[in-house]
Design a protein around this motif. Structure first.
Motif, mmCIF file in Angstrom:
data_model
loop_
_atom_site.group_PDB
_atom_site.id
_atom_site.type_symbol
_atom_site.label_atom_id
_atom_site.label_comp_id
_atom_site.label_asym_id
_atom_site.label_seq_id
_atom_site.Cartn_x
_atom_site.Cartn_y
_atom_site.Cartn_z
ATOM 1 N N PHE A 129 -44.312 0.303 46.985
ATOM 2 C CA PHE A 129 -43.625 0.499 45.716
ATOM 3 C C PHE A 129 -42.968 -0.793 45.231
ATOM 4 C CE2 PHE A 129 -43.240 5.178 46.889
ATOM 5 C CZ PHE A 129 -44.253 5.551 46.022
ATOM 6 N N GLY A 130 -42.462 -1.605 46.158
ATOM 7 C CA GLY A 130 -41.857 -2.871 45.768
ATOM 8 C C GLY A 130 -42.858 -3.804 45.117
ATOM 9 N N ILE A 131 -44.026 -3.948 45.745
ATOM 10 C CA ILE A 131 -45.071 -4.809 45.184
ATOM 11 C C ILE A 131 -45.608 -4.218 43.883
ATOM 12 C CG2 ILE A 131 -47.376 -5.769 45.600
ATOM 13 C CD1 ILE A 131 -46.626 -5.783 48.613
ATOM 14 N N GLY A 132 -45.808 -2.884 43.883
ATOM 15 C CA GLY A 132 -46.309 -2.222 42.667
ATOM 16 C C GLY A 132 -45.351 -2.366 41.499
ATOM 17 N N ALA A 133 -44.048 -2.247 41.771
ATOM 18 C CA ALA A 133 -43.049 -2.384 40.706
ATOM 19 C C ALA A 133 -43.065 -3.796 40.130
ATOM 20 C CB ALA A 133 -41.658 -2.054 41.252
ATOM 21 N N PHE A 134 -43.246 -4.792 40.992
ATOM 22 C CA PHE A 134 -43.314 -6.176 40.526
ATOM 23 C C PHE A 134 -44.524 -6.377 39.617
ATOM 24 C CE2 PHE A 134 -45.327 -10.342 41.325
ATOM 25 C CZ PHE A 134 -44.406 -11.148 40.679
ATOM 26 N N VAL A 135 -45.682 -5.821 40.007
ATOM 27 C CA VAL A 135 -46.903 -5.970 39.207
ATOM 28 C C VAL A 135 -46.740 -5.283 37.855
ATOM 29 C CG1 VAL A 135 -49.347 -5.370 39.078
ATOM 30 C CG2 VAL A 135 -48.380 -6.194 41.235
ATOM 31 N N LEU A 136 -46.188 -4.057 37.856
ATOM 32 C CA LEU A 136 -45.994 -3.327 36.600
ATOM 33 C C LEU A 136 -45.010 -4.056 35.688
ATOM 34 C CD1 LEU A 136 -45.860 0.383 37.842
ATOM 35 C CD2 LEU A 136 -47.677 -0.704 36.502
ATOM 36 N N ARG A 137 -44.000 -4.655 36.277
ATOM 37 C CA ARG A 137 -43.030 -5.381 35.462
ATOM 38 C C ARG A 137 -43.657 -6.622 34.854
ATOM 39 N NH1 ARG A 137 -36.739 -6.595 37.196
ATOM 40 N NH2 ARG A 137 -36.096 -7.442 35.197
ATOM 41 N N ARG A 138 -44.538 -7.284 35.599
ATOM 42 C CA ARG A 138 -45.243 -8.444 35.048
ATOM 43 C C ARG A 138 -46.113 -8.037 33.861
ATOM 44 N NH1 ARG A 138 -46.232 -13.257 37.654
ATOM 45 N NH2 ARG A 138 -47.292 -13.661 35.675
ATOM 46 N N MET A 139 -46.615 -6.790 33.893
ATOM 47 C CA MET A 139 -47.464 -6.280 32.818
ATOM 48 C C MET A 139 -46.643 -5.603 31.723
ATOM 49 S SD MET A 139 -50.414 -4.701 35.313
ATOM 50 C CE MET A 139 -51.383 -3.999 33.990
ATOM 51 N N ASP A 140 -45.321 -5.701 31.829
ATOM 52 C CA ASP A 140 -44.404 -5.187 30.818
ATOM 53 C C ASP A 140 -44.449 -3.658 30.698
ATOM 54 O OD1 ASP A 140 -42.351 -5.630 29.027
ATOM 55 O OD2 ASP A 140 -43.674 -5.654 27.288
#
Length: 500
Positions: free
Chosen positions: A424-435
């Motif tokens: 979830f930590g890595i996924g949240a970072f990726v989603l945040r990069r994609m706005d």
């Protein structure tokens, strides 16, 4: 006047030396239990329940209630200072509390959280004292259709929690609902969405696991990626003058969120199976929706800290009401308190106010004393919490990582949850990069497991007729308001697409 006399007698009981000492100890212990990721009021009360058999029942319930109060205050500490929710009730505090801390305004966020918590608790105590029997009847009239309508109203505020990109916000909500559906079906008992036949998914995705992964590890990775670890510390040293200025600013800028959180928190808190977490999330959404500057939310809004903190403290008092008057726990923590009362030979219900007057009013009087004690102790420890932020980020980042892992493991003692936190930590970072907005997904996983079974139970009651939500006097107006709020952003979206 009779109620004031009984309340006065209850406060005298709470101010007895032994009970006052129990309140101070309970609030202090609760403050640090709430601040530790993965613990929270449920674990704290459960762990310390056996100790209460050494004191009389009145002192025991006062002590446990003080822990509950302190934990509600303490949940905001790690949310603001580290970006890790101390408990599920403090997740919404992270949305604006952490950005304020990153801007060097951690003292303002902590003072706002303390004052909003105090006001929310005080408002709830007053309503509880004056209208307990009446409100117990209202809570009892909420069946599955009414609770689903309330959850639908909460979902209606989700679009306002996201960015202006409505499709991304809707995707985030749907993603959270899918995560909330993993595990056993609450009605049929059949397993659902068990990926690759991994047995760890059978227990479902724990909300705290998701919150720690998204707002602990995800936020840490995002900060490292944005700053390359070079985070400037702009947190000022705490002084009496600075705290007074922060208090005045928090009252001036956070009164709207405090008011909304105090009222919504209490009335959601009295509903069985609701509790402080949905109350804080709903209050945050409603406050943003009616704010004059909704664009500030998620970037360091004082209202965004005040609303959830007022709500979770107000809800903690509200959840006591159905427990005492009906024998129905309003939250997981009050379920443990209910078990303790039964062990002490007390029978919760309408007769409790008649047969155990001293016990009941001593407990209600302790709510007021505990609220004041929690405010004073919390404000006194703010310099200690500010000191944590003065650590270099090269030290703070490993501390956040370790606390995230320990907090996730402490809740269930299952290594599967640790791997989920990392994912979830890595996924949240990726989603945040994609706005993509993360808040709607986090909130959906909280309310999804409440909304789905109540929807299905409602349709079973009506034989599949959805008009049940418009035929019942309480559910109908809530449903209509929710539908209107859902349609409003869509109207705005179509207006934007029209050519000038």
């Amino acid at each position: 006047m009779e109620i004031l006399g009984l309340l006065g007698d209850g406060m005298l009981i709470a101010l007895q030396p032994v009970n006052l000492l129990l309140i101070v100890i309970g609030v202090t212990v609760g403050l640090f239990i709430g601040a530790m990721p993965g613990l929270g009021s449920v674990n704290g009360v459960a762990i310390l329940l056996p100790i209460t058999f050494l004191v009389p029942p009145t002192g025991a319930i006062i002590f446990l209630a003080a822990i509950y109060y302190g934990a509600m205050y303490g949940g905001a500490i790690s949310s603001i200072t580290l970006g890790i929710p101390g408990a599920s009730t403090a997740v919404a505090t992270t949305f604006d509390g952490r950005p304020l801390a990153m801007q060097g305004r951690a003292s303002l966020a902590l003072v706002t959280a303390a004052i909003a918590s105090f006001i929310g608790g005080t408002v709830a105590n007053i309503i509880f004292t004056g209208f307990a029997p009446l409100l117990a009847g209202v809570a009892l009239s909420f069946g599955p259709p009414e609770i689903f309508a309330l959850m639908l109203l909460a979902f209606a505020t989700f679009v306002g929690l996201g960015s202006d990109d409505i499709p991304k916000t809707i995707f985030s909500i749907c993603f959270g609902l899918v995560l909330g559906a993993i595990g056993f079906d609450q009605i049929s008992g059949a397993p659902r969405l068990v990926l690759f036949d991994m047995t760890g998914f059978l227990q479902g995705i724990g909300f705290l696991v998701l919150a720690i992964g998204v707002y602990g590890l995800g936020e840490m990775i995002w900060t490292i990626e944005q700053t390359r670890g070079d985070v400037e510390n702009t947190t000022p040293r705490m002084t009496a003058k600075g705290m007074a200025e922060d208090t005045a600013e928090s009252l001036r800028r956070g009164w709207r969120g405090t008011t909304i959180g105090s009222l919504i928190g209490f009335f959601v808190g009295i509903l069985p199976a609701a509790g402080a977490t949905p109350a804080s999330l709903m209050s945050y959404g409603v406050t943003k929706m009616i704010s004059r500057r909704p664009q500030d939310f998620g970037r360091g809004s004082v209202d965004g800290v005040a609303a959830p903190e007022a709500a979770n403290n107000s809800a903690s008092t509200g959840s006591m009401l159905p427990m005492l008057t009906l024998g129905i726990p309003g939250s997981p923590t009050t379920a443990i308190l209910l078990g303790g009362m039964v062990i002490w030979g007390l029978t919760p219900g309408p007769r409790l106010f008649v047969d155990q007057t001293e016990f009941v009013w001593g407990l209600i009087g302790s709510f007021y004393i505990s609220n004041v004690a929690a405010l004073v102790i919390n404000l006194a420890f703010i310099p200690v919490f500010i000191w944590m932020l003065r650590m270099p980020f090269t030290i703070l980042a490993p501390v956040i990582f370790v606390l995230s892992i320990i907090g996730g493991y402490a809740a269930t003692r299952d290594m599967f949850d640790i791997w989920m936190i990392l994912v979830f930590g890595i996924g949240a970072f990726v989603l945040r990069r994609m706005d993509y907005p993360l808040a709607p997904a986090v909130l959906a996983i909280v309310l999804g497991p409440i909304a789905e079974p109540t929807l299905r139970q409602s349709l079973l009651l009506s034989g599949g007729d959805p008009m049940i939500f418009l035929n019942r006097p309480i559910a109908a107006p809530i449903t209509i308001i929710a539908v209107i709020l859902i349609l409003l952003p869509l109207v705005k979206l179509f207006r934007k697409k029209k050519p000038a």
